[in-house]
Structures are given as C-alpha cells and as structure tokens.
Design a protein around this motif. Structure first.
Motif, PDB file in Angstrom:
ATOM      1  N   MET A   1       0.818  -1.315  -0.182  1.00 23.14           N
ATOM      2  CA  MET A   1      -0.031   0.088  -0.136  1.00 23.14           C
ATOM      3  C   MET A   1       0.959   1.356   0.268  1.00 23.14           C
ATOM      4  N   PRO A   2       1.386   1.595  -1.077  1.00 22.43           N
ATOM      5  CA  PRO A   2       2.255   2.899  -1.114  1.00 22.43           C
ATOM      6  C   PRO A   2       1.387   4.164  -0.887  1.00 22.43           C
ATOM      7  N   HIS A   3       2.279   5.176  -0.663  1.00 20.38           N
ATOM      8  CA  HIS A   3       1.763   6.726  -0.507  1.00 20.38           C
ATOM      9  C   HIS A   3       1.599   7.215  -1.771  1.00 20.38           C
ATOM     10  N   VAL A   4       0.704   8.143  -1.862  1.00 20.95           N
ATOM     11  CA  VAL A   4       0.609   8.717  -3.390  1.00 20.95           C
ATOM     12  C   VAL A   4       0.424  10.299  -2.930  1.00 20.95           C
ATOM     13  N   ILE A   5       1.146  10.813  -3.846  1.00 20.08           N
ATOM     14  CA  ILE A   5       1.201  12.353  -3.880  1.00 20.08           C
ATOM     15  C   ILE A   5      -0.255  12.808  -4.773  1.00 20.08           C
ATOM     16  N   THR A   6      -1.025  13.592  -4.352  1.00 18.92           N
ATOM     17  CA  THR A   6      -2.360  13.785  -4.784  1.00 18.92           C
ATOM     18  C   THR A   6      -2.452  15.379  -5.522  1.00 18.92           C
ATOM     19  N   GLN A   7      -1.679  15.979  -5.563  1.00 16.34           N
ATOM     20  CA  GLN A   7      -1.926  17.264  -6.166  1.00 16.34           C
ATOM     21  C   GLN A   7      -0.533  17.789  -6.540  1.00 16.34           C
ATOM     22  N   SER A   8      -0.646  19.147  -7.149  1.00 11.04           N
ATOM     23  CA  SER A   8       0.414  19.755  -7.461  1.00 11.04           C
ATOM     24  C   SER A   8       0.988  20.444  -6.282  1.00 11.04           C
ATOM     25  N   CYS A   9       2.440  20.367  -5.981  1.00 12.26           N
ATOM     26  CA  CYS A   9       2.913  20.571  -4.627  1.00 12.26           C
ATOM     27  C   CYS A   9       3.390  21.938  -4.401  1.00 12.26           C
ATOM     28  N   CYS A  10       4.030  22.191  -3.320  1.00 10.96           N
ATOM     29  CA  CYS A  10       4.546  23.495  -2.907  1.00 10.96           C
ATOM     30  C   CYS A  10       5.881  23.690  -3.476  1.00 10.96           C
ATOM     31  N   SER A  11       6.510  22.824  -3.786  1.00  7.44           N
ATOM     32  CA  SER A  11       8.020  22.598  -3.761  1.00  7.44           C
ATOM     33  C   SER A  11       8.699  22.857  -2.686  1.00  7.44           C
ATOM     34  N   ASP A  12       8.167  22.322  -1.445  1.00  7.13           N
ATOM     35  CA  ASP A  12       8.950  22.758  -0.481  1.00  7.13           C
ATOM     36  C   ASP A  12      10.073  21.634  -0.359  1.00  7.13           C
ATOM     37  N   ALA A  13       9.539  20.516  -0.580  1.00  8.29           N
ATOM     38  CA  ALA A  13      10.449  19.318  -0.806  1.00  8.29           C
ATOM     39  C   ALA A  13      10.831  18.756   0.525  1.00  8.29           C
ATOM     40  N   SER A  14      10.045  18.910   1.499  1.00  7.46           N
ATOM     41  CA  SER A  14      10.139  18.318   3.032  1.00  7.46           C
ATOM     42  C   SER A  14      10.065  16.818   2.867  1.00  7.46           C
ATOM     43  N   CYS A  15       9.048  16.571   1.815  1.00  2.00           N
ATOM     44  CA  CYS A  15       8.861  15.058   1.912  1.00  2.00           C
ATOM     45  C   CYS A  15       9.889  14.349   1.336  1.00  2.00           C
ATOM     46  N   VAL A  16      10.857  15.093   0.262  1.00  2.00           N
ATOM     47  CA  VAL A  16      12.066  14.511  -0.194  1.00  2.00           C
ATOM     48  C   VAL A  16      12.976  13.823   0.934  1.00  2.00           C
ATOM     49  N   TYR A  17      13.252  15.048   1.893  1.00  2.00           N
ATOM     50  CA  TYR A  17      14.285  14.946   2.843  1.00  2.00           C
ATOM     51  C   TYR A  17      13.871  13.950   4.013  1.00  2.00           C
ATOM     52  N   ALA A  18      12.467  13.947   4.221  1.00  2.00           N
ATOM     53  CA  ALA A  18      11.929  12.903   5.122  1.00  2.00           C
ATOM     54  C   ALA A  18      11.968  11.475   4.824  1.00  2.00           C
ATOM     55  N   CYS A  19      12.007  11.288   3.473  1.00  2.18           N
ATOM     56  CA  CYS A  19      11.604   9.909   2.884  1.00  2.18           C
ATOM     57  C   CYS A  19      12.989   9.209   3.370  1.00  2.18           C
ATOM     58  N   PRO A  20      12.802   7.978   3.827  1.00  3.90           N
ATOM     59  CA  PRO A  20      14.208   7.133   4.492  1.00  3.90           C
ATOM     60  C   PRO A  20      14.804   6.522   3.131  1.00  3.90           C
ATOM     61  N   VAL A  21      13.926   6.357   2.177  1.00  5.78           N
ATOM     62  CA  VAL A  21      14.361   5.153   1.034  1.00  5.78           C
ATOM     63  C   VAL A  21      14.501   5.996  -0.246  1.00  5.78           C
ATOM     64  N   ASN A  22      14.629   7.242  -0.202  1.00  7.14           N
ATOM     65  CA  ASN A  22      14.953   8.196  -1.289  1.00  7.14           C
ATOM     66  C   ASN A  22      13.798   7.669  -2.567  1.00  7.14           C
ATOM     67  N   CYS A  23      12.577   7.574  -2.242  1.00  3.74           N
ATOM     68  CA  CYS A  23      11.606   7.204  -3.243  1.00  3.74           C
ATOM     69  C   CYS A  23      10.737   8.304  -3.948  1.00  3.74           C
ATOM     70  N   ILE A  24      11.153   9.516  -3.653  1.00  3.00           N
ATOM     71  CA  ILE A  24      10.225  10.817  -4.131  1.00  3.00           C
ATOM     72  C   ILE A  24      11.100  11.556  -4.942  1.00  3.00           C
ATOM     73  N   HIS A  25      10.607  11.687  -6.227  1.00  2.00           N
ATOM     74  CA  HIS A  25      11.370  12.217  -7.425  1.00  2.00           C
ATOM     75  C   HIS A  25      10.601  13.335  -8.089  1.00  2.00           C
ATOM     76  N   PRO A  26      11.041  14.483  -8.660  1.00  2.00           N
ATOM     77  CA  PRO A  26      12.517  14.859  -8.752  1.00  2.00           C
ATOM     78  C   PRO A  26      12.737  15.325  -7.488  1.00  2.00           C
ATOM     79  N   SER A  27      14.067  15.378  -7.177  1.00  2.00           N
ATOM     80  CA  SER A  27      14.545  15.888  -6.011  1.00  2.00           C
ATOM     81  C   SER A  27      15.178  17.243  -6.119  1.00  2.00           C
ATOM     82  N   PRO A  28      15.434  18.048  -5.086  1.00  2.00           N
ATOM     83  CA  PRO A  28      16.169  19.395  -5.537  1.00  2.00           C
ATOM     84  C   PRO A  28      17.305  19.338  -6.250  1.00  2.00           C
TER      85      PRO A  28
END
Length: 212
Positions: A1-28
């Motif tokens: 049951m993966p997690h899903v990004i559901t909208q255009s984001c704020c480009s804050d990239a907090s989720c990228v740095y919080a992810c422990p397995v580097n599965c959110i892209h593109p990264s900064p």
C-alpha cells in the motif's frame, strides 16, 4: 500500500528529505525539480513509513487505501513517472542519487540510553531528532540559542506562505516525544562548550545555519 502524492505541490521538498528510502522524485538536486508540476512517489520503493505524510506542509500525500475516488488517477500518475527497471533498483536510472544507503541500526539499550545532543532547532535539527527517536533506547537533547525553537520556519517564512509553516505541527509532535528535551536560550560556545556536550552525550549533531 504505497503512499501517493495527490496534487501539485508547493515545491517545499520536505517530503523528499523526510523519506528514508529516497523514493520521491524529482529531488531538489535533479534537473527536473525546478520545472516539475508535482513530485512523484515510486510505488516500488515506498515502504509505507508515513514520514512524507507528516512532513508535507500542504497535506498532499495519503496512503493509497485512503484515497477518495477523485484522487485515484494519481496512483497511476505517480507510477508513470518511474520507468521499468531491474528488480532491486530503487531509483530511476536518470537520478543522480544512484544508490540508497541503509540507515544504521541502533541497538536498544535498557540502561544507559544512547543520548544525542543536537545544536540548533530548525528543520534540519528537528528532522534529525525525528529520525533518531524512531529508534528505541535513544534520547535527544536539542540546544537552541534563541528563546523560541524552529529557526527560520518560525522567523523567516513570509506571512503569505502559511502553508509552509504547517511543518511546525510535525516539529511539535517530535518535541512531545518521550526522550526529547529542549534547552532554549542556550548558546553552544558561550553557555556550554562542545567538550561539555561530549562529556554528557554519545554524539553531537550540529544543525545550525549561517548567522552572518
């Protein structure tokens, strides 16, 4: 049951740095970040830890099983960003982050808990504290030279960017964790020395910005 990004984001990239397995892209640090309409979670690599949900300042991430019907197209939209690749390869071949380093294992201690001092209380410090406190038998003491915590998230975000400041809700949860202690209005190098911190902690993490 993966997690899903559901909208255009704020480009804050907090989720990228919080992810422990580097599965959110593109990264900064990837070329497509500046022009991306949104970020994407790799369903193959996602380990369902929920760190991205807590970190997202606009509430744009949810577990697939909890999506509303109108959000279901985002499941395939997230997956489509990632090309087919050999089993075990966690990130797309175009990524500059070609490998994922496993987090170090911390053995639980029934007595004499692993105690870490973190100097600073901005986002880098609080995310470090959050990660450390996911391990059992760890205590974290955060030292902040100002009388209030959270650094530039509290003092440096423009009034019209209140969504970005929502990340302080996560930091509030971290600060209420068992094993976490704030020491505010304490300046390392003046009120307490580095050697004194080492005398009472197993490790010292410096997560301070550039004051000048």
């Amino acid at each position: 049951m993966p997690h899903v990004i559901t909208q255009s984001c704020c480009s804050d990239a907090s989720c990228v740095y919080a992810c422990p397995v580097n599965c959110i892209h593109p990264s900064p640090d990837e070329p497509g970040f500046a022009t991306a309409e949104m970020l994407y979670i790799d369903p193959v690599s996602c380990v369902d830890c929920g760190a991205c949900v807590s970190a997202c300042p606009v509430g744009a991430i949810a577990p697939q099983a909890k999506l509303r019907p109108e959000q279901l197209p985002f499941v395939s939209l997230n997956a489509a960003f990632y090309p087919d690749r050999p089993a075990g390869e966690r990130v797309p071949p175009t990524s500059k982050l070609a490998t994922v380093i496993d987090a170090p294992k911390v053995d639980a201690r029934e007595s004499d808990p692993l105690t870490v001092a973190i100097v600073g209380s901005g986002p880098a410090a609080m995310y470090a504290a959050d990660e450390l406190l996911t391990q059992s038998g760890v205590r974290v003491n955060v030292f902040e030279r100002l009388p209030t915590p959270y650094g530039l998230v509290r003092a440096g975000v423009a009034p019209d960017h209140q969504n970005t400041k929502r990340v302080t809700r996560l930091f509030d949860e971290v600060s209420r964790s068992s094993g976490f202690t704030f020491y505010l209005n304490v300046e390392v190098g003046s009120d307490v020395s580095h050697s004194e911190l080492l005398a009472h902690h197993h490790a010292v993490v410096y997560a301070v910005g550039a004051p000048n």
